[in-house]
Design a protein around this motif. Structure first.
Motif, mmCIF file in Angstrom:
data_model
loop_
_atom_site.group_PDB
_atom_site.id
_atom_site.type_symbol
_atom_site.label_atom_id
_atom_site.label_comp_id
_atom_site.label_asym_id
_atom_site.label_seq_id
_atom_site.Cartn_x
_atom_site.Cartn_y
_atom_site.Cartn_z
ATOM 1 N N PRO A 235 -19.081 1.967 17.181
ATOM 2 C CA PRO A 235 -17.788 1.101 16.541
ATOM 3 C C PRO A 235 -17.292 2.791 15.667
ATOM 4 O O PRO A 235 -17.596 3.490 15.175
ATOM 5 N N PHE A 236 -15.732 2.969 15.404
ATOM 6 C CA PHE A 236 -15.383 4.088 14.134
ATOM 7 C C PHE A 236 -15.085 3.429 13.127
ATOM 8 O O PHE A 236 -13.689 2.658 13.312
ATOM 9 N N GLU A 237 -15.815 3.846 12.280
ATOM 10 C CA GLU A 237 -15.568 2.301 11.232
ATOM 11 C C GLU A 237 -14.792 3.798 9.941
ATOM 12 O O GLU A 237 -14.758 4.589 9.004
ATOM 13 N N VAL A 238 -13.357 3.309 9.946
ATOM 14 C CA VAL A 238 -11.762 3.422 8.998
ATOM 15 C C VAL A 238 -11.494 2.573 8.439
ATOM 16 O O VAL A 238 -10.885 1.528 9.272
ATOM 17 N N GLN A 239 -11.185 2.585 6.751
ATOM 18 C CA GLN A 239 -10.395 1.304 7.060
ATOM 19 C C GLN A 239 -8.827 1.802 6.785
ATOM 20 O O GLN A 239 -8.363 3.173 6.979
ATOM 21 N N GLU A 240 -8.465 0.583 7.580
ATOM 22 C CA GLU A 240 -7.167 0.784 7.905
ATOM 23 C C GLU A 240 -5.542 0.289 7.024
ATOM 24 O O GLU A 240 -6.589 -0.200 6.130
ATOM 25 N N GLU A 241 -4.930 1.082 6.410
ATOM 26 C CA GLU A 241 -3.934 0.487 5.948
ATOM 27 C C GLU A 241 -3.338 -1.301 5.968
ATOM 28 O O GLU A 241 -3.212 -1.593 7.118
ATOM 29 N N ILE A 242 -3.281 -1.291 5.254
ATOM 30 C CA ILE A 242 -3.430 -3.021 5.289
ATOM 31 C C ILE A 242 -1.575 -3.531 5.218
ATOM 32 O O ILE A 242 -1.176 -3.824 4.019
ATOM 33 N N VAL A 243 -1.014 -3.433 5.294
ATOM 34 C CA VAL A 243 0.535 -4.075 5.673
ATOM 35 C C VAL A 243 1.129 -5.561 5.135
ATOM 36 O O VAL A 243 0.433 -6.373 6.110
ATOM 37 N N ALA A 244 1.951 -5.775 4.172
ATOM 38 C CA ALA A 244 1.787 -7.065 3.556
ATOM 39 C C ALA A 244 3.276 -7.630 4.653
ATOM 40 O O ALA A 244 3.555 -6.971 5.244
ATOM 41 N N ALA A 245 2.416 -9.019 5.387
ATOM 42 C CA ALA A 245 3.540 -9.409 6.729
ATOM 43 C C ALA A 245 4.579 -9.740 5.703
ATOM 44 O O ALA A 245 4.500 -10.610 4.493
ATOM 45 N N ASP A 246 5.665 -9.624 6.554
ATOM 46 C CA ASP A 246 7.347 -10.189 5.548
ATOM 47 C C ASP A 246 7.025 -11.585 6.441
ATOM 48 O O ASP A 246 7.797 -11.883 6.946
ATOM 49 N N PHE A 247 7.086 -12.283 4.462
ATOM 50 C CA PHE A 247 7.030 -13.657 5.408
ATOM 51 C C PHE A 247 8.365 -13.965 4.817
ATOM 52 O O PHE A 247 8.035 -14.618 4.153
ATOM 53 N N ARG A 248 8.719 -15.369 6.295
ATOM 54 C CA ARG A 248 9.737 -16.142 5.938
ATOM 55 C C ARG A 248 9.400 -16.958 6.416
ATOM 56 O O ARG A 248 9.019 -17.668 7.741
ATOM 57 N N PRO A 249 9.396 -17.920 5.126
ATOM 58 C CA PRO A 249 8.767 -19.756 5.788
ATOM 59 C C PRO A 249 9.876 -20.748 7.445
ATOM 60 O O PRO A 249 9.216 -21.375 7.601
ATOM 61 N N ASP A 250 10.887 -19.633 7.530
ATOM 62 C CA ASP A 250 11.158 -20.454 8.383
ATOM 63 C C ASP A 250 11.297 -19.741 9.475
ATOM 64 O O ASP A 250 11.576 -20.824 10.610
#
Length: 567
Positions: A285-300
């Motif tokens: 495995p290649f152990e690198v922390q990926e950037e966490i992108v916040a999801a654009d949450f739209r409830p509809d």
């Protein structure tokens, strides 16, 4: 680390107890201490020069901060503390790696291809993590890769590293055998390309048993090494168990021109992982922390399958005395004795809303009682509806509620004559619809029984199987068994470079044939490795003998018996 210089006396550090000397280098000494709280063994690196100048103090703080930013990575040494002794010498308390470093290990024996690939990918993930943080190591070599108690590599010694915002104008003090050509010039150097070269040179060292441009028995002075690094091509490893693809990957990582190398440590690691896959090895495995992108949450969006809609339910057994849905009848009387809670033995009433009657017992929407739409009747009045039936004496207009229209049956026969009190125990009149449904179901059942009997009686004997059809139909795939795979023959050894290059013959060559080979000792057989060619290099054992075991593997996975021989 080198042991040429005698290490200084270990300093007295509050909260630590000195255990032993681990080593010394040109700029620092490393000691083993035991920390009091929490109790553990730690390696303490003490700089030999005191921090009298602001530049020295800034350099020390830079190394401490750089390693602290990266020490959460599994393949980078963890930093616990950075302080200054009473005598003015700075020190770093860091993770103690008890096993010999890679520098000591490769001098004891060359690494196998699979182990070198695994370590290369793991260290590449640490280097890529540093690069993403804007840090170039600039001194990657086997001595700076320690090994933890759990036998994992740990990159250390960021003492000459720096941020990649400003490109260094000199080599930065790198070790010559693992330095790229541009480190010896006067121009600027790219930290990423320098680290890619050094990592490739480190993997080469593990496989060759010496740094890339060192020639055993020749003049290996600094001047000669620099001349070879600048002009000489990368020497071949000369090992039959090393695939040509790996040598090509290392040559790319150590290209003379920085532009011809891999653009990142991640690209270098991917090339090594492809070789693992080609050799049928487990991919590291290649152990690198990926950037966490916040999801654009739209409830509809896409929420229809999980949306909770209004649900109407009728519970005929529900009681108004249920504490969860208490009766509100007491609130309709306007006070007095009748306003008290009803007695438990009182006859049950329909759940009512103040000022209204006609709602059915247990009629709820999302946990709330629904009133009827009919005219208001004071609660407690004679003729109030009982639990068994819905307001039989109410006018038909009260049933015009749209929800009640879809859930409550109506029948004109159930309405009493005007002025007549409803019969509390009147038997329910069966509807014609239910009667016809019952008759229809019975007829269908009878028809099904009759048809079943006719099929059973008229079916006759089972159809005769055509033997000719049986002969022409192919057997199931699982029943086809191939011929026995013959073992390899004519095992022969040719002494070469501290071992023997073995070769053998395939008595019945077929498309897709491969071989599994392993070195054999007096105790056991080593791990089998897959190859496509009919030759392999086996290192001599301490007795100067080379032994091998070979199996032939067909394309369908069938394997022959082992063929063993010693030189």
């Amino acid at each position: 680390m080198s042991s040429k210089r005698v290490p200084a006396a270990p300093p007295v550090l509050p909260g630590y107890r000195f255990v032993s000397v681990l080593g010394s280098g040109g700029f620092s000494d490393v000691y083993l201490y035991e920390q009091d709280r929490p109790r553990r063994k730690v390696a303490v690196k003490v700089l030999t020069a005191d921090l009298k100048t602001s530049g020295a103090r800034a350099s020390f703080e830079s190394e401490a901060n750089l390693m602290a930013q990266l020490s959460a990575h599994p393949y980078i040494v963890t930093i616990f503390e950075a302080e200054i002794t009473d005598s003015g010498h700075s020190y770093l308390a860091m993770e103690y790696c008890s096993r010999p470093s890679l520098d000591m290990q490769y001098r004891q024996g060359r690494f196998s291809a699979d182990k070198a690939l695994e370590i290369g990918i793991q260290v590449a993930s640490a280097v890529e993590t540093a690069h993403r943080a804007g840090i170039a190591h600039r001194d990657i070599k086997p001595a700076n890769i320690l090994v933890t108690d759990y036998n994992r590599p740990a990159l250390t010694d960021f003492g000459i590293s720096g941020t990649m915002d400003a490109v260094q104008a000199d080599g930065g003090g790198m070790s010559i055998p693992w330095s790229p050509p541009e480190s010896f010039g006067s121009g600027a150097t790219d930290g990423i390309k320098v680290d890619v070269w050094a990592l490739g040179a480190t993997i080469y060292t593990l496989l060759a048993g010496h740094s890339p441009f060192v020639i055993p028995g020749a003049d290996n002075s600094q001047r000669e090494l620099i001349a070879r690094i600048n002009a000489a091509p990368l020497p071949a490893l000369g090992r039959a168990d090393i695939p040509a693809e790996l040598e090509l990957v290392l040559a790319t990582a150590m290209a003379k021109s920085p532009a011809s190398r891999y653009s990142s440590a991640k690209d270098f690691a991917r090339a090594l992982m492809r070789i693992q896959a080609d050799m049928n090895l487990s991919v590291t495995p290649f152990e690198v922390q990926e950037e966490i992108v916040a999801a654009d949450f739209r409830p509809d969006d896409h929420s229809e399958p999980t949306r909770v809609r209004s649900v109407v339910s009728i519970d005929p057994d529900a009681s108004t005395s249920n504490p969860t849905f208490p009766s509100r009848q007491a609130n309709n009387t306007g006070g007095g004795a009748s306003a008290a809670a009803p007695h438990i033995n009182a006859s049950p009433h329909v759940n009512t809303v103040p000022g209204e009657t006609g709602s059915t017992t247990g009629l709820n929407r999302n946990g709330q009682t629904l009133p009827s739409a009919g005219p208001a009747t004071p609660a407690g009045q004679a003729g109030a509806p009982s639990l068994g039936a819905p307001s039989l004496g109410a006018p038909s207009a009260q049933w015009n509620h749209p929800v009640l229209e879809s859930t409550v049956p109506r029948s004109d026969q159930l309405r009493p004559a005007p002025g007549e009190a409803p019969a509390l125990s009147a038997p329910a009149v069966p509807s014609k619809k239910r009667l016809w449904l019952g008759l229809g179901s019975g007829l269908v059942l009878v028809a099904a029984v009759v048809v079943g009997i006719m099929v059973f009686v008229g079916g006759g004997a089972p159809a005769t199987v055509d033997p000719q059809a049986q002969k022409t139909s192919p057997p199931p795939t699982a029943l086809i068994v191939g011929a026995e795979v013959p073992p390899v023959s004519d095992l022969a050894a040719a002494p070469k470079n501290g071992g023997s290059e073995w070769s053998w013959n395939n008595p019945d060559p077929q498309e897709g044939d491969k071989y599994l080979w392993a070195s054999v000792s007096a105790v056991d057989t080593g791990t089998f490795k897959p190859i496509t060619e009919n030759r392999a290099f086996v290192v001599d054992d301490p007795n100067g003998q080379s032994c091998i075991s070979v199996k032939l593997v067909r394309k369908n996975g069938q394997t022959s018996a082992e063929s063993k021989k010693c030189s």
